[in-house]
Design an enzyme around this catalytic site. Sequence first.
Site, PDB file in Angstrom:
ATOM      1  N   GLU A   1       0.827  -1.227   0.000  1.00  0.00           N
ATOM      2  CA  GLU A   1       0.000   0.000   0.000  1.00  0.00           C
ATOM      3  C   GLU A   1       0.858   1.273   0.000  1.00  0.00           C
ATOM      4  OE1 GLU A   1      -2.990  -0.186   3.104  1.00  0.00           O
ATOM      5  OE2 GLU A   1      -4.060  -1.763   2.033  1.00  0.00           O
TER       6      GLU A   1
ATOM      7  N   GLU B   1      -5.576  -8.356  -0.218  1.00  0.00           N
ATOM      8  CA  GLU B   1      -6.301  -8.013   1.012  1.00  0.00           C
ATOM      9  C   GLU B   1      -7.748  -7.760   0.624  1.00  0.00           C
ATOM     10  OE1 GLU B   1      -4.805  -5.097   3.779  1.00  0.00           O
ATOM     11  OE2 GLU B   1      -2.721  -5.566   3.242  1.00  0.00           O
TER      12      GLU B   1
HETATM   13  O1  AHR Z   1      -5.332  -5.847   7.156  1.00  0.00           O
HETATM   14  C1  AHR Z   1      -5.180  -4.684   7.918  1.00  0.00           C
HETATM   15  C2  AHR Z   1      -4.421  -3.577   7.208  1.00  0.00           C
HETATM   16  O2  AHR Z   1      -5.195  -3.099   6.142  1.00  0.00           O
HETATM   17  C3  AHR Z   1      -3.107  -3.947   6.557  1.00  0.00           C
HETATM   18  O3  AHR Z   1      -2.050  -3.906   7.433  1.00  0.00           O
HETATM   19  C4  AHR Z   1      -2.952  -2.885   5.517  1.00  0.00           C
HETATM   20  O4  AHR Z   1      -2.163  -3.291   4.430  1.00  0.00           O
HETATM   21  C5  AHR Z   1      -4.366  -2.508   5.146  1.00  0.00           C
HETATM   22  O5  AHR Z   1      -4.563  -1.145   5.126  1.00  0.00           O
END
Ligand code: AHR
Length: 501
Positions: free
Chosen positions: A173, A292
Amino acid sequence: MLNASFRLDPAFTVAPVSRRTFGSFVEHMGRCVYTGIYEPSHPTADADGFRPDVLALTRELGVSLVRYPGGNFVSGYRWEDGVGPVADRPVRRDLAWHSLETNEVGIDEFMRWAAKAGVEVMYALNLGTRGVQEALDVHEYLNHPSGTRLSEQRRENGADTPYGIRMFCLGNEMDGPWQTGHKTAHEYGRLAAETGRALRAAEPGLELIACGSSGSSMPTFGAWESEVLELAYDQVDYVSAHAYYEVIDGDLGSFLASAVDMDHFIDSVVATADSVAARLKSAKRLKISFDEWNVWYLRKFEADRSYDEWPIAPRVIEDTYNVADAVVVGGLLISLLRHSDRVAAACQAQLVNVIAPIRTEPGGPAWRQTTFHPFALTSRLAKGNVLRVEVSSPVYPTARFGDVPVVDAVATHDPGSGDVTVFVVNRDQSSSVDLSVLLGGSYEVAESWTLSDPDLTATNTLEEPDRVVPRPGSAAVATDGTLTASLPPVSWSAIRLSPRT
Ligand code: AHR
């Protein structure tokens, strides 16, 4: 009563089901690692300090791949803190989650856990506070056979053979201002290209993932992918996508349609990546690593967040999921499967305690959240090829996505067994749906599961761990080449059909 229908034809395939669609994520965050997968003081802990109940549930969940060690955590992480004698490992501040990291678990422990769980590891590199050299170093430690300083260090630490990790995330990210070492698209694109080039020189067959924008609502979304990929296209195989969904302002109708947003998100990233390919005159096509995704009540977390202390393994974002959340998770898996031609890997974030399908109590039991069930059933039943499905369905109005179909579905066909499995959601909040599926052959219902409940807020808890479970049903019947089923309001179902003999 509402009606919906579609037809299936094994000749019309999207792509083979990728086992990597059923990935998960273990971040050094909250209680995912400590008192999640690892708790040496637990009465049932194994010789390595792992919780066997969590290992068993991970296998039952059908997880194929696990991203590690972060997330936001990785952007300040020094991997070498977590190797060698545990007594010598430093305690460090984790700026991402404002906690202390004891480094009791590092890459060698995690690889032992992954072997026990039977999962592949996707390793995320720190490109926040670190760069090309540190990426090469951790790669040498993980994958170089022997005879170099870092490969010999790994062997001294007990891992004689290299770990052979294939997938590496080039940071996490990086367009997020919250990210330690946050970068502009130009800064990141150059770093990703140079890191990718160096890693490929070390091991040509690696599969490398460039960070896409950290969400489709980011101001950088689209332009970020475009600029980063212009710089790093030849050095990477995947671009990442991240998405979290929650009920906003009580708008359940839009929340239930989260998969519509995921569909649109995937289509947009594919279009952007392909437009870069066109500009570069490249025949290569990138895949998406949706590394994610989940339901996350993020607004609540941001409102409650405290920066006063530096705790170890605090209870952070331990969302308790209800029936509606599970139906949305089932719907998001439908979206991921439907895009199997371009989404080659996906990781539900996260595995244990932190917005997770598995919950634990320190010293106590582990249990399955509601969201565990659609994931486990989809992973078990999605086999062979994903089939193209065009659902004829009524629509309902939503504030966020306009008119959306009440029914969404995908299907898989296993050429080996001949089995066809249908995964389907009914998003209507008050009506059942009579579903009719033309099968193009003679089948019988081999198994049928539905997750629904008149109380959409019902959850599984320590006291009542099996309050919400999928039940056999939906009155699924296959006769004369047609499957009929009754889908309850706000439900997710999986129906496996076998050819009649
Ligand atoms: O999964 C929780 C967080 O969400 C992770 O650390 C991050 O990559 C995202 O913003």
